[in-house]
Design an enzyme around this catalytic site. Structure first.
Site, PDB file in Angstrom:
ATOM      1  N   ASP A  41     112.408 139.327  10.674  1.00 22.16           N
ATOM      2  CA  ASP A  41     112.188 139.930   9.547  1.00 22.16           C
ATOM      3  C   ASP A  41     112.462 141.338   9.546  1.00 22.16           C
ATOM      4  O   ASP A  41     112.875 141.907   8.402  1.00 22.16           O
ATOM      5  CB  ASP A  41     110.666 140.113   9.420  1.00 22.16           C
ATOM      6  CG  ASP A  41     109.809 140.796  10.448  1.00 22.16           C
ATOM      7  OD1 ASP A  41     110.745 140.594  11.598  1.00 22.16           O
ATOM      8  OD2 ASP A  41     108.560 140.919  10.561  1.00 22.16           O
TER       9      ASP A  41
HETATM   10  C1  LIG Z   1     105.794 142.343  26.907  1.00 24.83           C
HETATM   11  C2  LIG Z   1     104.634 142.772  26.206  1.00 24.83           C
HETATM   12  C3  LIG Z   1     103.529 141.586  26.358  1.00 24.83           C
HETATM   13  C4  LIG Z   1     104.426 143.934  25.653  1.00 24.83           C
HETATM   14  C5  LIG Z   1     105.614 144.722  25.120  1.00 24.83           C
HETATM   15  C6  LIG Z   1     105.481 145.130  23.737  1.00 24.83           C
HETATM   16  C7  LIG Z   1     106.184 144.265  22.696  1.00 24.83           C
HETATM   17  C8  LIG Z   1     105.934 142.839  23.097  1.00 24.83           C
HETATM   18  C9  LIG Z   1     106.058 144.674  21.198  1.00 24.83           C
HETATM   19  C10 LIG Z   1     105.822 146.024  21.032  1.00 24.83           C
HETATM   20  C11 LIG Z   1     106.492 146.324  19.831  1.00 24.83           C
HETATM   21  C12 LIG Z   1     106.796 144.873  19.091  1.00 24.83           C
HETATM   22  C13 LIG Z   1     105.501 144.494  18.518  1.00 24.83           C
HETATM   23  C14 LIG Z   1     107.717 144.516  17.975  1.00 24.83           C
HETATM   24  C15 LIG Z   1     107.312 145.589  16.735  1.00 24.83           C
HETATM   25  C16 LIG Z   1     107.746 144.890  15.589  1.00 24.83           C
HETATM   26  C17 LIG Z   1     107.245 143.683  15.157  1.00 24.83           C
HETATM   27  C18 LIG Z   1     107.679 143.346  13.947  1.00 24.83           C
HETATM   28  C19 LIG Z   1     106.902 144.118  12.717  1.00 24.83           C
HETATM   29  C20 LIG Z   1     109.023 143.372  13.224  1.00 24.83           C
HETATM   30  C21 LIG Z   1     107.130 141.817  13.570  1.00 24.83           C
HETATM   31  O1  LIG Z   1     107.217 141.601  12.239  1.00 24.83           O
HETATM   32  C22 LIG Z   1     108.099 140.986  14.490  1.00 24.83           C
HETATM   33  C23 LIG Z   1     107.867 141.164  16.033  1.00 24.83           C
HETATM   34  C24 LIG Z   1     107.900 142.781  16.450  1.00 24.83           C
HETATM   35  C25 LIG Z   1     109.052 142.946  17.202  1.00 24.83           C
HETATM   36  C26 LIG Z   1     107.994 143.083  17.620  1.00 24.83           C
HETATM   37  C27 LIG Z   1     107.655 142.367  18.793  1.00 24.83           C
HETATM   38  C28 LIG Z   1     106.766 142.512  19.890  1.00 24.83           C
HETATM   39  C29 LIG Z   1     106.714 144.114  20.350  1.00 24.83           C
HETATM   40  C30 LIG Z   1     108.155 144.259  20.861  1.00 24.83           C
END
Ligand SMILES: CC(C)=CCC[C@@H](C)[C@H]1CC[C@@]2(C)[C@@H]3CC[C@H]4C(C)(C)[C@@H](O)CC[C@@]45C[C@@]35CC[C@]12C
Length: 791
Positions: free
Chosen positions: A493
């Site tokens: 996205d």
């Molecule tokens: C390894 C673990 C369990 C924790 C570390 C944290 C990351 C997993 C997450 C922290 C930021 C995230 C949520 C990241 C942020 C943006 C989203 C998004 C809004 C673009 C979404 O639509 C798609 C997934 C995201 C990239 C995210 C994935 C997970 C994180 C990196």
């Protein structure tokens, strides 16, 4: 505040020498906030503490610095808005001033409370210290997040995330971090924290990751950690449980963890270090000497056990501990596994110039670099430099962001907000938008990862194929990530929102001269096509789209979810947010370039929209996985259905979605959704009532759906206007985002981006409002009256 050394004198290089411990004489000290500055080098954010008056003169404070530090940003009071559009513009007047020189936005991207401790432990065991101002502010931040007073029961602990109830993980790790930073065990708040921790069962009841970090530090023994065998990385790719099939975050955490676990590496000075020895006495419910570590491998407090280990995993662990490790684990195999694991760690580091995927694997990789190459190695030094991009100064102190920023994501949404609000053609926003556009262009990945340079060829459209030589990475050229180019991870996205934002601006015409484009074409058609190729490569076989990659393993892999504190983490899932973002991006691109991969785009869209339809729940809602929760996903879903011509007028599905929202509208006209919705999967109202961000999402969703009735929307718009401050700003309310169902994460810029968009969109649709005096405290008129018989 001074940091006094206990024990030995400083070493020659000014770093502690392992046996030295420090303590803060006054652990509630604060630095001089007027000395902090945020630097943005092409999207790389770092905070600096200026020491001299000369430096202060050379580098004046900006509005953004002041805002982030919780100081009065000094922005003027604005004329009271008489219309939603004026309110939208007032919001922009404020928000624009937060834009950083390269064109993007920063923010305190906090929430998770397990990130800083991992970093602090790593720095400690690799004999490195942050600067004194940074340490002071980290201590302040951790204390400011402690559950004291009215906060989450006030039991003195910390939760998994800032709004969560105290847990063993949160409390044991933050307590440890504070101790490592020099806070005395006898500090009143530490006593309280200890009381909370011991009441929850002590650190022996910590989840897997807590036990891992405490074993590295030497506070626990490795026997307490359930196995993390690097041998899994040697499994042939066809094996259904091979780690390359896991969700990227899990495999990237498993990778360094398995290396350190295999080496059973422990902080070399643990036996003599006073703090470590102190922690051994402070964290457990029984004397350290009496603990039989192996018995507590599976101990976990009920507060932490969001996703209990499955019987399958318990069985696997039992086999590994009692059979594999003592009898079958051959030296040569271990060596091979460690060698290959180390190579994969290096690939991750090289592909991101040591920025790494996220702040969990980054400190772990740094630790592994130290294990493999020693503390003076380039790899360790570079990690230390890059890790600073995760640290963010906020009003409450210095915290660790969930990623190395939100640059691309928030910039893309900001552009879209202005376009949606009908403000992008106004000259006063031109410079701001141009910079934002140029920033996005500069952050597109223009190369695949190391390993892709030879295959597949650049001219082939990327596929989801992957291989060990690339570190199991998918192609990335043409994509965007969430933060910046350096980090280098495509997120479906993020690619979609970025390309949409760029196309929206690049196709805008000058209102004074409609044949002239208003913005230059910064992203060539060729590079637009790269982006489209990436999006097209990300669709799963069922039509849905996941976050970073196509799905590589079955959901049944959750049986091997060892983290305990998170749900749905083992593999990629299809997400309505990601799927809909791809649909809307492809629609826009296709409308401008009908000939490029037209058939592929058509197929993708058909299947994706079908997936979105089937993903809708019977009550009309969609469950959001990255924002809280139904209000977030609903907005995206309705936008994408509109691109396929489905609106309130012609679609029963869209009407059901609208009705879901209407049923949840609060008395004051807004929507307020609690993070508990994410945890439980059912709508949970926010305990503090309507929230600006949830309200804006719903307004946008309803407007995208062409919801025809003005009244409910008008009430919501009045709420948004009523919450706006005189200088155009909206104040921070509840946390907005989530990951893995249980951990919340904040998106502070959403409180600007989405209200600005919602207010502008409303006015474009319905015109202004009749304003008789204040917009606040509007009396609720009957929503039912207007809706009765009409839906
Ligand atoms: C390894 C673990 C369990 C924790 C570390 C944290 C990351 C997993 C997450 C922290 C930021 C995230 C949520 C990241 C942020 C943006 C989203 C998004 C809004 C673009 C979404 O639509 C798609 C997934 C995201 C990239 C995210 C994935 C997970 C994180 C990196």
């Amino acid at each position: 505040m001074s940091v006094r050394k206990r024990g030995e004198a400083p070493t020659a290089n000014g770093k502690p020498n392992g046996t030295t411990t420090y303590h803060l004489e006054a652990s509630d000290a604060k630095t001089d906030h007027t000395r902090w500055r945020l630097r943005d080098d092409d999207g790389r954010h770092t905070w600096h503490y200026l020491q001299t008056d000369e430096e202060l003169k050379q580098w004046p404070m900006t509005v953004a610095d002041r805002y982030f530090l919780g100081m009065d940003p000094g922005l003027p009071q604005l004329p009271t808005p008489r219309t939603p559009l004026q309110a939208s513009e007032n919001g922009l007047a404020f928000y624009t001033r937060l834009q950083l020189p390269p064109g993007n936005w920063a923010c305190e991207y906090g929430g998770p409370m397990f990130l800083l401790p991992g970093l602090i432990v790593t720095l400690y065991v690799t004999d490195h210290r942050l600067s004194r101002p940074e340490e002071i502010e980290i201590v302040r931040y951790i204390f400011s997040m402690q559950n004291l007073g009215a906060k989450n029961g006030g039991d003195g602990g910390w939760g998994l995330h800032v709004e969560g109830d105290s847990s063993v993980f949160g409390t044991a790790m933050n307590y440890t971090a504070l101790r490592l930073l020099g806070v005395e065990a006898e500090d009143e708040r530490m006593r309280k924290a200890r009381g909370c921790l011991l009441g929850l069962g002590g650190a022996l009841a910590a989840p897997h990751w807590g036990k891992f970090w405490l074993s590295v530090l030497g506070v626990m023994e490795w026997e307490i950690v359930n196995p993390v065998p690097p041998e899994l990385w040697l499994l042939p790719d066809w094996v259904p449980i091979a780690p390359w099939r896991w969700w990227i975050h899990m495999r990237m955490v498993f990778l360094p963890m398995s290396y350190a676990w295999s080496k059973k590496w422990v902080y070399p000075h643990a036996e003599t270090d006073a703090v470590v020895r102190g922690l051994r006495q402070e964290l457990f419910t029984l004397p350290y000497e009496e603990v039989r570590w192996g018995r507590y491998r599976n101990a976990i407090s009920g507060r932490d056990n969001y996703h209990p280990k499955s019987w399958v995993l318990n069985l696997v662990n039992w086999f590994l501990v009692l059979v594999w490790i003592p009898f079958l684990r051959m030296g040569w195999l271990v060596q091979r596994a460690e060698k290959w694991t180390w190579r994969l760690i290096q690939m991750e580091d090289e592909n991101s110039d040591y920025a790494d995927l996220a702040p969990v694997n980054n400190p772990m990789n740094m630790l592994c670099c130290c294990i493999a190459e020693g503390p003076e190695a380039y790899s360790v030094k570079r990690h230390r430099e890059r890790i600073r991009e995760f640290l963010f100064m906020s009003k409450g102190g210095m915290m660790m962001n969930g990623t190395n920023g939100v640059q691309v994501w928030d910039t893309a949404f900001t552009i879209q907000a202005l376009v949606g609000a009908g403000l992008a053609t106004k000259p006063e926003y031109h410079e701001m938008l141009l910079k934002a556009l140029q920033f996005l262009e500069s952050q597109q990945f223009v190369d695949h990862c190391v390993g892709y340079t030879t295959s597949p060829t650049y001219s082939d459209p990327p596929t989801s194929k992957t291989s060990p030589e690339t570190g199991y990475r998918s192609p990335r050229r043409g994509g965007w990530g969430f933060s910046n180019r350096d980090q280098g991870y495509v997120v479906s996205d993020c690619v979609s929102e970025a390309i949409k934002a760029i196309l929206m601006l690049q196709t805008l015409k000058d209102p004074a001269n409609p044949s002239r484009p208003l913005f230059p074409e910064v992203l060539s058609l060729e590079r637009q096509k790269w982006a489209i190729d990436i999006i097209l490569s990300l669709q799963n076989t069922n039509g849905g789209v996941a976050s970073y990659e196509t799905r590589r393993g079955g959901e049944w892999l959750e049986y091997l979810n060892a983290a305990e504190v998170f749900g749905r983490i083992m593999v990629e899932y299809d997400y309505p947010e990601c799927t809909t973002a791809c649909v809307t991006a492809l629609s826009l691109f296709h409308s401008l370039n009908p000939n490029y991969r037209a058939k592929d785009i058509e197929n993708f869209q058909k299947r994706a929209v079908q997936w979105i339809r089937t993903n809708q729940r019977a009550d009309g809602s969609w469950y959001g996985s990255w924002g809280i929760c139904f209000t977030y996903a609903g907005m995206f879903a309705l936008e994408s259905l509109k691109t396929q011509g489905e609106t309130y007028e012609n679609s029963e599905r869209v009407r059901r979605a609208c009705q879901f929202f209407l049923d949840k509208q609060a008395e004051d006209g807004g929507w307020g959704e609690s993070y508990r919705s994410c945890e439980t999967g059912v709508w949970c109202p926010h305990p503090e009532g309507s929230q600006v961000v949830n309200t804006a999402w719903v307004v946008i969703g309803l407007l995208e759906a062409h919801f025809p009735y003005k009244e409910p929307l008008e009430r919501a718009v009045r709420l948004l206007m009523g919450r706006q401050q005189g200088n155009g700003e909206w104040l921070q309310e509840g946390i907005e985002g989530v990951f893995n169902k249980s951990c919340m994460i904040s998106y502070p810029n959403y409180k600007f981006i989405f209200p600005v968009k919602a207010l502008g969109m409303f006015e474009r649709r319905f015109g202004g409002l009749e304003m008789n005096g204040s917009v606040m405290n509007e009396k609720r008129t009957s929503k039912k009256e207007e809706m009765n018989g009409t839906t």
